[in-house]
Design a protein around this motif. Structure first.
Motif, PDB file in Angstrom:
ATOM      1  N   LEU A  32       0.824  -1.206   0.000  1.00  0.00           N
ATOM      2  CA  LEU A  32       0.000   0.000   0.000  1.00  0.00           C
ATOM      3  C   LEU A  32       0.859   1.257   0.000  1.00  0.00           C
ATOM      4  O   LEU A  32       0.636   2.178  -0.794  1.00  0.00           O
ATOM      5  CB  LEU A  32      -0.915  -0.007   1.229  1.00  0.00           C
ATOM      6  N   VAL A  33       1.879   1.284   0.880  1.00  0.00           N
ATOM      7  CA  VAL A  33       2.664   2.509   1.025  1.00  0.00           C
ATOM      8  C   VAL A  33       3.474   2.772  -0.233  1.00  0.00           C
ATOM      9  O   VAL A  33       3.496   3.900  -0.759  1.00  0.00           O
ATOM     10  CB  VAL A  33       3.586   2.402   2.261  1.00  0.00           C
ATOM     11  N   SER A  35       2.985   1.649  -3.350  1.00  0.00           N
ATOM     12  CA  SER A  35       2.182   2.000  -4.524  1.00  0.00           C
ATOM     13  C   SER A  35       1.622   3.410  -4.388  1.00  0.00           C
ATOM     14  O   SER A  35       1.599   4.161  -5.364  1.00  0.00           O
ATOM     15  CB  SER A  35       1.064   0.982  -4.728  1.00  0.00           C
ATOM     16  N   SER A  36       1.195   3.780  -3.166  1.00  0.00           N
ATOM     17  CA  SER A  36       0.695   5.146  -2.997  1.00  0.00           C
ATOM     18  C   SER A  36       1.795   6.163  -3.240  1.00  0.00           C
ATOM     19  O   SER A  36       1.572   7.185  -3.900  1.00  0.00           O
ATOM     20  CB  SER A  36       0.136   5.344  -1.590  1.00  0.00           C
ATOM     21  N   VAL A  39       2.460   6.437  -6.977  1.00  0.00           N
ATOM     22  CA  VAL A  39       1.404   7.072  -7.757  1.00  0.00           C
ATOM     23  C   VAL A  39       1.321   8.556  -7.447  1.00  0.00           C
ATOM     24  O   VAL A  39       1.207   9.387  -8.350  1.00  0.00           O
ATOM     25  CB  VAL A  39       0.055   6.382  -7.483  1.00  0.00           C
ATOM     26  N   THR A  40       1.416   8.925  -6.164  1.00  0.00           N
ATOM     27  CA  THR A  40       1.236  10.335  -5.815  1.00  0.00           C
ATOM     28  C   THR A  40       2.464  11.167  -6.171  1.00  0.00           C
ATOM     29  O   THR A  40       2.414  12.390  -6.061  1.00  0.00           O
ATOM     30  CB  THR A  40       0.962  10.493  -4.313  1.00  0.00           C
ATOM     31  N   GLN A  53      -3.003   6.958 -11.126  1.00  0.00           N
ATOM     32  CA  GLN A  53      -3.766   8.065 -10.549  1.00  0.00           C
ATOM     33  C   GLN A  53      -5.260   7.846 -10.777  1.00  0.00           C
ATOM     34  O   GLN A  53      -6.077   8.047  -9.872  1.00  0.00           O
ATOM     35  CB  GLN A  53      -3.317   9.378 -11.186  1.00  0.00           C
ATOM     36  N   PHE A  56      -6.524   5.147  -8.357  1.00  0.00           N
ATOM     37  CA  PHE A  56      -6.632   5.593  -6.973  1.00  0.00           C
ATOM     38  C   PHE A  56      -7.762   6.601  -6.819  1.00  0.00           C
ATOM     39  O   PHE A  56      -8.493   6.579  -5.834  1.00  0.00           O
ATOM     40  CB  PHE A  56      -5.298   6.196  -6.503  1.00  0.00           C
ATOM     41  N   GLU A  57      -7.903   7.494  -7.830  1.00  0.00           N
ATOM     42  CA  GLU A  57      -8.996   8.465  -7.740  1.00  0.00           C
ATOM     43  C   GLU A  57     -10.343   7.760  -7.768  1.00  0.00           C
ATOM     44  O   GLU A  57     -11.264   8.136  -7.039  1.00  0.00           O
ATOM     45  CB  GLU A  57      -8.889   9.473  -8.877  1.00  0.00           C
ATOM     46  N   ILE A  60     -10.911   6.232  -4.285  1.00  0.00           N
ATOM     47  CA  ILE A  60     -11.246   7.214  -3.263  1.00  0.00           C
ATOM     48  C   ILE A  60     -12.645   7.779  -3.504  1.00  0.00           C
ATOM     49  O   ILE A  60     -13.437   7.965  -2.566  1.00  0.00           O
ATOM     50  CB  ILE A  60     -10.190   8.342  -3.244  1.00  0.00           C
ATOM     51  N   THR A  84      -8.775   3.427   5.035  1.00  0.00           N
ATOM     52  CA  THR A  84      -7.699   2.575   5.531  1.00  0.00           C
ATOM     53  C   THR A  84      -8.191   1.164   5.767  1.00  0.00           C
ATOM     54  O   THR A  84      -7.569   0.182   5.323  1.00  0.00           O
ATOM     55  CB  THR A  84      -7.131   3.148   6.840  1.00  0.00           C
ATOM     56  N   LEU A  87      -8.965  -0.443   2.218  1.00  0.00           N
ATOM     57  CA  LEU A  87      -7.806  -0.784   1.397  1.00  0.00           C
ATOM     58  C   LEU A  87      -7.003  -1.907   2.026  1.00  0.00           C
ATOM     59  O   LEU A  87      -6.542  -2.815   1.323  1.00  0.00           O
ATOM     60  CB  LEU A  87      -6.927   0.450   1.198  1.00  0.00           C
TER      61      LEU A  87
END
Lengths: 234, 87
Positions: A32-33, A35-36, A39-40, A53, A56-57, A60, A84, A87
Motif C-alpha cells: 500500500l505505502v 504503490s501510494s 502514484v502520488t 492516478q 486511486f482516484e 477514493i 484505511t 484498502l
C-alpha cells in the motif's frame, strides 16, 4: 493443515514471536505505502493522467460516495479511517490468491484488532461530533430502559465484526486446501476465483458496517433537533 | 471404548450437525432476503444501488450465525479443548 497464519512462526525476537500474520501484514502495508508513494509522486491535472492516478482516484471517489450515502454527513471526516480499513482488507484478501501468501485477515488476531479499532472509533467520532454529554445521551435513546441492550449490542457487534471477516477468509482458504486433497485438478482454481469475489465483498461489508456503526453513534442527536432543512440530512 | 474415543465421536458428530443446521438455516434466510431484494429491484430499478447495498449488509448480518456455526465446527474438529481432559 494450519488453521491460522498465527501458527507459522518464522523467528522469535525476545518474547515476541514473528508469525506469518505479522510478516504478511508488513507485506500488505509495504504494498500500500509503496504503490501510494509511486502514484502520488506524479499527480497531474491535465488530461494525460497516469493509470495509477485514475485507479486511486476511482477508489477514493467510490469510498467517498459510500460514506456519503451511509452516514449522510460530510464524508471527508471519515475518509481516512474508512479508506484505511477498506484498502487494507481489500489488498490483504486479494493477495490471498498469490501462492505462498497467507492473508493476515485469515487470523483472528488481525480481525479482532480491526474490530477493536472500530469499537474505539465509534465513541471517538461520536464525542468529536456531539460532545461527551451528547454522545452519552445517545445511549439513553429512545428510552433508558434499553441501556443494557445498547451496551450489550456494542460488544456483540464488535465480536461479530471480527468473527465474520475471520470466518470467511479462513473458510475460503480451508475449502481450497480440502479441495486440493479431494479434487486437485480444476476445482481449487474455481474456488480461488470465488474466494476472490468474497474477499472483495467482505472488505466492502466490513467498511460499510463500520460506517453504519459510526453513523449510529454520531447522527442520533440530529433526529431530535427540529427539522430545519427538511429531515435532518446535513 | 476409551474416553478419548468417546470425545472424538461426539465432537465429530456435533461438528457435522452444527455445520448442517447452521448453513441450512442461514441459507434459507439469505435466500429469502435476496429474493425479496431482487423483487424490489425489479419493481424499482432506480433504487437498485440502495437496495443492493442494504441487501449486502443484511446478508452479512444473516450470514454471521452461519459463520458462528462453521467456526464452532472447526474448533470441535481441529482445536478441541477436551482432547486431553479425560486421559
Amino acid at each position: 493443515m494450519t488453521l491460522s497464519p498465527d501458527e507459522l512462526v518464522y523467528f522469535t525476537v525476545g518474547p515476541f514471536a514473528v508469525t506469518a500474520t505479522l510478516v504478511f501484514t508488513w507485506v500488505v502495508m509495504a504494498v500500500l505505502v509503496v504503490s501510494s508513494a509511486l502514484v502520488t509522486r506524479g499527480l497531474r491535472v491535465e488530461p494525460p493522467l497516469g493509470r495509477g492516478q485514475l485507479l486511486f482516484e476511482a477508489l477514493i471517489a467510490f469510498v467517498l460516495d459510500q460514506i456519503r450515502e451511509v452516514t449522510r454527513q460530510e464524508p471527508r471526516r471519515y475518509l481516512p479511517f474508512a479508506a484505511t480499513l477498506f484498502l487494507f482488507i481489500l489488498v490483504s484478501n486479494v493477495l490471498d490468491v498469490v501462492p505462498g501468501f497467507h492473508a493476515p485477515t485469515g487470523s483472528l488476531t488481525t480481525t479482532a484488532a480491526l474490530a477493536l479499532a472500530v469499537f474505539f472509533a465509534v465513541p471517538a467520532f461520536g464525542i468529536a461530533r456531539l460532545g461527551l454529554l451528547g454522545y452519552l445521551r445517545t445511549y439513553l435513546e429512545p428510552t433508558p430502559l434499553m441501556l443494557p441492550f445498547t451496551v450489550l449490542g456494542e460488544l456483540t457487534r464488535t465480536l461479530a465484526l471480527a468473527m465474520r471477516l475471520f470466518g470467511n477468509v479462513m473458510s475460503s482458504g480451508i475449502l481450497v486446501a480440502i479441495l486440493l486433497a479431494v479434487a486437485p485438478f480444476v476445482f481449487p482454481a474455481l474456488m480461488q476465483a470465488f474466494g476472490l469475489f468474497f474477499g472483495v465483498l467482505h472488505a466492502y461489508i466490513f467498511t460499510i458496517l463500520a460506517l453504519v456503526y459510526i453513523a449510529s453513534g454520531t447522527a442520533q442527536a440530529e433526529k431530535r433537533a427540529p427539522a430545519r432543512n427538511g429531515g435532518g440530512h446535513v | 471404548m476409551s474416553e478419548t474415543a468417546l470425545v472424538a465421536i461426539v465432537s465429530i458428530f456435533t461438528a457435522g450437525i452444527t455445520t448442517a443446521i447452521g448453513s441450512a438455516a442461514a441459507a434459507i434466510g439469505e435466500g429469502r432476503a435476496a429474493a425479496q431484494a431482487l423483487q424490489s429491484i425489479a419493481q424499482q430499478p432506480d433504487e437498485a444501488n440502495t437496495i443492493s447495498r442494504t441487501m449486502f449488509i443484511g446478508l452479512a448480518m444473516v450470514e454471521t450465525s452461519g459463520i458462528y456455526c462453521f467456526v464452532i465446527g472447526l474448533i470441535l474438529i481441529f482445536a478441541n479443548p477436551f482432547w486431553g481432559a479425560f486421559s
